[in-house]
Design a protein around this motif. Structure first.
Motif, PDB file in Angstrom:
ATOM      1  N   UNK A 280       0.763  -1.180  -0.014  1.00 60.22           N
ATOM      2  CA  UNK A 280       0.090   0.029   0.005  1.00 60.22           C
ATOM      3  C   UNK A 280       1.067   1.250  -0.045  1.00 60.22           C
ATOM      4  N   UNK A 281       1.948   1.321   0.802  1.00 57.22           N
ATOM      5  CA  UNK A 281       2.970   2.428   0.677  1.00 57.22           C
ATOM      6  C   UNK A 281       3.548   2.657  -0.532  1.00 57.22           C
ATOM      7  N   UNK A 282       3.905   1.486  -1.340  1.00 59.66           N
ATOM      8  CA  UNK A 282       4.282   1.601  -2.641  1.00 59.66           C
ATOM      9  C   UNK A 282       3.583   2.016  -3.653  1.00 59.66           C
ATOM     10  N   UNK A 283       2.448   1.721  -3.413  1.00 60.90           N
ATOM     11  CA  UNK A 283       1.556   2.059  -4.492  1.00 60.90           C
ATOM     12  C   UNK A 283       1.218   3.597  -4.909  1.00 60.90           C
ATOM     13  N   UNK A 284       1.522   4.424  -3.865  1.00 53.60           N
ATOM     14  CA  UNK A 284       1.734   6.106  -3.955  1.00 53.60           C
ATOM     15  C   UNK A 284       2.836   6.558  -4.790  1.00 53.60           C
ATOM     16  N   UNK A 285       3.844   5.801  -5.115  1.00 56.80           N
ATOM     17  CA  UNK A 285       4.913   6.019  -5.734  1.00 56.80           C
ATOM     18  C   UNK A 285       4.820   5.622  -7.224  1.00 56.80           C
ATOM     19  N   UNK A 286       3.713   4.604  -7.542  1.00 59.24           N
ATOM     20  CA  UNK A 286       3.784   4.217  -8.836  1.00 59.24           C
ATOM     21  C   UNK A 286       2.820   5.296  -9.713  1.00 59.24           C
ATOM     22  N   UNK A 287       3.132   5.465 -10.915  1.00 56.58           N
ATOM     23  CA  UNK A 287       2.135   5.997 -11.832  1.00 56.58           C
ATOM     24  C   UNK A 287       0.677   5.789 -11.810  1.00 56.58           C
ATOM     25  N   UNK A 288      -0.011   6.844 -11.449  1.00 57.86           N
ATOM     26  CA  UNK A 288      -1.609   6.648 -11.422  1.00 57.86           C
ATOM     27  C   UNK A 288      -1.929   5.847 -10.001  1.00 57.86           C
ATOM     28  N   UNK A 289      -0.977   5.534  -9.186  1.00 56.90           N
ATOM     29  CA  UNK A 289      -1.293   5.146  -7.906  1.00 56.90           C
ATOM     30  C   UNK A 289      -2.121   5.845  -6.909  1.00 56.90           C
ATOM     31  N   UNK A 290      -3.042   5.312  -6.041  1.00 59.55           N
ATOM     32  CA  UNK A 290      -3.365   6.166  -5.282  1.00 59.55           C
ATOM     33  C   UNK A 290      -2.899   6.206  -3.821  1.00 59.55           C
ATOM     34  N   UNK A 291      -2.766   7.293  -3.249  1.00 59.97           N
ATOM     35  CA  UNK A 291      -2.099   7.528  -1.659  1.00 59.97           C
ATOM     36  C   UNK A 291      -2.966   7.053  -0.871  1.00 59.97           C
ATOM     37  N   UNK A 292      -2.795   6.308  -0.017  1.00 58.25           N
ATOM     38  CA  UNK A 292      -3.723   5.983   0.996  1.00 58.25           C
ATOM     39  C   UNK A 292      -2.778   5.792   2.469  1.00 58.25           C
ATOM     40  N   UNK A 293      -2.304   6.907   2.649  1.00 57.55           N
ATOM     41  CA  UNK A 293      -1.462   6.930   3.946  1.00 57.55           C
ATOM     42  C   UNK A 293      -2.531   6.865   5.038  1.00 57.55           C
ATOM     43  N   UNK A 294      -3.520   7.323   5.064  1.00 62.01           N
ATOM     44  CA  UNK A 294      -4.374   7.212   6.326  1.00 62.01           C
ATOM     45  C   UNK A 294      -4.879   5.713   6.692  1.00 62.01           C
ATOM     46  N   UNK A 295      -4.869   5.050   5.459  1.00 55.39           N
ATOM     47  CA  UNK A 295      -5.201   3.458   5.676  1.00 55.39           C
ATOM     48  C   UNK A 295      -3.918   2.803   6.208  1.00 55.39           C
ATOM     49  N   UNK A 296      -2.868   3.248   5.699  1.00 56.46           N
ATOM     50  CA  UNK A 296      -1.456   2.700   6.173  1.00 56.46           C
ATOM     51  C   UNK A 296      -1.268   2.808   7.556  1.00 56.46           C
ATOM     52  N   UNK A 297      -1.686   4.033   8.095  1.00 57.27           N
ATOM     53  CA  UNK A 297      -1.541   4.213   9.598  1.00 57.27           C
ATOM     54  C   UNK A 297      -2.424   3.517  10.142  1.00 57.27           C
ATOM     55  N   UNK A 298      -3.699   3.448   9.970  1.00 60.35           N
ATOM     56  CA  UNK A 298      -4.750   2.645  10.606  1.00 60.35           C
ATOM     57  C   UNK A 298      -4.378   1.061  10.496  1.00 60.35           C
ATOM     58  N   UNK A 299      -4.039   0.720   9.446  1.00 62.09           N
ATOM     59  CA  UNK A 299      -3.637  -0.851   9.316  1.00 62.09           C
ATOM     60  C   UNK A 299      -2.485  -1.035  10.087  1.00 62.09           C
ATOM     61  N   UNK A 300      -1.720  -0.155  10.372  1.00 59.34           N
ATOM     62  CA  UNK A 300      -0.337  -0.578  11.161  1.00 59.34           C
ATOM     63  C   UNK A 300      -0.918  -0.596  12.607  1.00 59.34           C
ATOM     64  N   UNK A 301      -1.984   0.315  13.024  1.00 63.45           N
ATOM     65  CA  UNK A 301      -2.483   0.371  14.250  1.00 63.45           C
ATOM     66  C   UNK A 301      -3.156  -1.010  14.718  1.00 63.45           C
ATOM     67  N   UNK A 302      -3.883  -1.280  13.967  1.00 66.05           N
ATOM     68  CA  UNK A 302      -4.674  -2.825  13.996  1.00 66.05           C
ATOM     69  C   UNK A 302      -3.762  -3.939  13.874  1.00 66.05           C
ATOM     70  N   UNK A 303      -2.541  -3.706  13.224  1.00 63.39           N
ATOM     71  CA  UNK A 303      -1.569  -4.695  13.303  1.00 63.39           C
ATOM     72  C   UNK A 303      -0.984  -5.015  14.560  1.00 63.39           C
ATOM     73  N   UNK A 304      -0.630  -4.060  15.380  1.00 63.94           N
ATOM     74  CA  UNK A 304      -0.206  -4.171  16.557  1.00 63.94           C
ATOM     75  C   UNK A 304      -1.101  -4.455  17.754  1.00 63.94           C
ATOM     76  N   UNK A 305      -2.217  -4.356  17.624  1.00 62.16           N
ATOM     77  CA  UNK A 305      -3.346  -4.557  18.656  1.00 62.16           C
ATOM     78  C   UNK A 305      -3.260  -6.045  19.148  1.00 62.16           C
ATOM     79  N   UNK A 306      -3.108  -6.988  18.186  1.00 61.96           N
ATOM     80  CA  UNK A 306      -3.070  -8.438  18.771  1.00 61.96           C
ATOM     81  C   UNK A 306      -2.021  -8.836  19.466  1.00 61.96           C
ATOM     82  N   UNK A 307      -0.786  -8.256  19.104  1.00 62.59           N
ATOM     83  CA  UNK A 307       0.406  -8.484  19.904  1.00 62.59           C
ATOM     84  C   UNK A 307       0.200  -7.887  21.157  1.00 62.59           C
ATOM     85  N   UNK A 308      -0.086  -6.609  21.414  1.00 58.18           N
ATOM     86  CA  UNK A 308      -0.158  -5.987  22.461  1.00 58.18           C
ATOM     87  C   UNK A 308      -1.130  -6.680  23.451  1.00 58.18           C
ATOM     88  N   UNK A 309      -2.482  -7.232  22.859  1.00 61.88           N
ATOM     89  CA  UNK A 309      -3.221  -8.106  23.626  1.00 61.88           C
ATOM     90  C   UNK A 309      -2.748  -9.089  24.120  1.00 61.88           C
TER      91      UNK A 309
END
Length: 329
Positions: A280-309
């Motif tokens: 997702x982070x790399x697709x913002x650097x491609x031609x015509x790719x959509x930048x979804x930095x807000x989704x990347x940050x939210x996905x990163x938060x969801x990724x660490x929740x199970x480990x913390x729990x």
């Protein structure tokens, strides 16, 4: 007159508290006050149980705490912002509008819900890889600690040497071997290497040697218990703290594994979360790719929740496992 003398005698009788007794109690209390005051004012010497406060150590601990919690705080704060809010607001403070639940919904549904697929892939790799590594470490560590056989010292040297070898040094040979067997771009290319945990094996070896008394095993064998029954009924309950410790380390290593899936997996349908968020982070650097930095940050938060729990739920087992063997009885 006789009545007056009788009254005076009764007033001086021992049964009634005379002024002399009261004076004695008052004098004793006055003598006790300075001694008690001296004990209260006496400074307790500094001992290992009552250490001297250290200002430099407190400052270093505070800096480490800030260094640890600041990225987590940044992640939580920015997970409440949309794409525009990420660029227009201060990174360590909230934006005017909150989009936290909207970001979670978009993260789970973006690109036909591929984030959920990546999450399930990661659970598969952790359950099979980290769970299998824990089982093998417990069995191998118990055998090496409680059985004497030829070549035991050589096995110890191999385990210690394997702990010192970084995983990146074995990545290319592992890829060539799995490529020759046709297992690349499959889940087995991630699961099978994750089953090998030299550090977990060494940790269980040391833990089993201290936590399981040899006399207890001999008593079970004298009572007619077989080796498997002795292991499951006598040794395994004593190995629970060490087992949980190895499981936590293996889970974190597999959950955060990035380099091994990067060289083994090319199909996005088998990506773990680490590779998926990087895509997702790399697709913002491609031609015509959509930048979804807000989704990347939210996905990163969801990724660490199970480990913390998991860490919070298994913390008491983990701490007891780390402290095992520190006190000799």
């Amino acid at each position: 007159m006789t009545t007056s003398m009788t009254t005076a005698t009764a007033e001086r009788s021992p049964s009634s508290p005379g002024p002399r007794d009261g004076d004695t109690d008052t004098a004793s209390a006055r003598r006790a006050r300075p001694a008690a005051a001296g004990r209260r004012g006496r400074r307790i010497p500094h001992t290992p149980l009552n250490p001297r406060p250290s200002i430099p150590l407190t400052l270093v601990t505070g800096l480490v705490l800030v260094y640890t919690l600041l990225p987590l705080a940044w992640l939580v704060i920015n997970a409440t912002k949309d794409q525009k809010g990420l660029l227009d607001s201060f990174g360590l403070w909230f934006a005017e509008d909150t989009h936290f639940w909207d970001n979670i919904g978009r993260t789970l549904s973006y690109d036909d819900g591929v984030f959920v697929r990546w999450f399930l892939n990661t659970l598969l790799y952790v359950a099979a890889g980290a769970g299998g590594a824990t089982v093998l470490a417990v069995l191998g560590g118990y055998a090496l600690a409680k059985y004497d056989f030829p070549g035991r010292k050589a096995v110890f040297a191999v385990v210690i040497g394997a702990v010192a070898v970084p995983g990146t040094a074995l990545a290319v040979p592992t890829f060539l071997m799995f490529s020759g067997m046709g297992l690349t771009n499959t889940p087995w290319a991630v699961i099978i290497p994750s089953l090998i945990s030299p550090f977990g094996l060494y940790l269980m070896w040391v833990f089993a040697a201290e936590a399981v008394p040899t006399e207890l095993l001999e008593a079970a064998r004298i009572d007619g218990s077989g080796e498997l029954r002795t292991f499951f009924t006598v040794a395994l309950p004593l190995l629970v703290p060490g087992t949980v410790t190895v499981l936590l380390f293996s889970m974190v290593a597999t959950w955060n594994n990035y380099f091994l899936p990067l060289i083994m997996i090319k199909d996005p349908d088998w990506y773990p979360l680490t590779l998926g968020l990087n895509a997702w982070n790399a697709q913002a650097q491609t031609a015509g790719g959509e930048a979804v930095f807000d989704l990347i940050i939210t996905g990163s938060l969801l990724t660490i929740v199970p480990i913390v729990a998991v860490f919070l739920l298994l913390q008491r087992y983990w701490q007891s496992g780390l402290a095992a063997g520190s006190v000799k009885e």
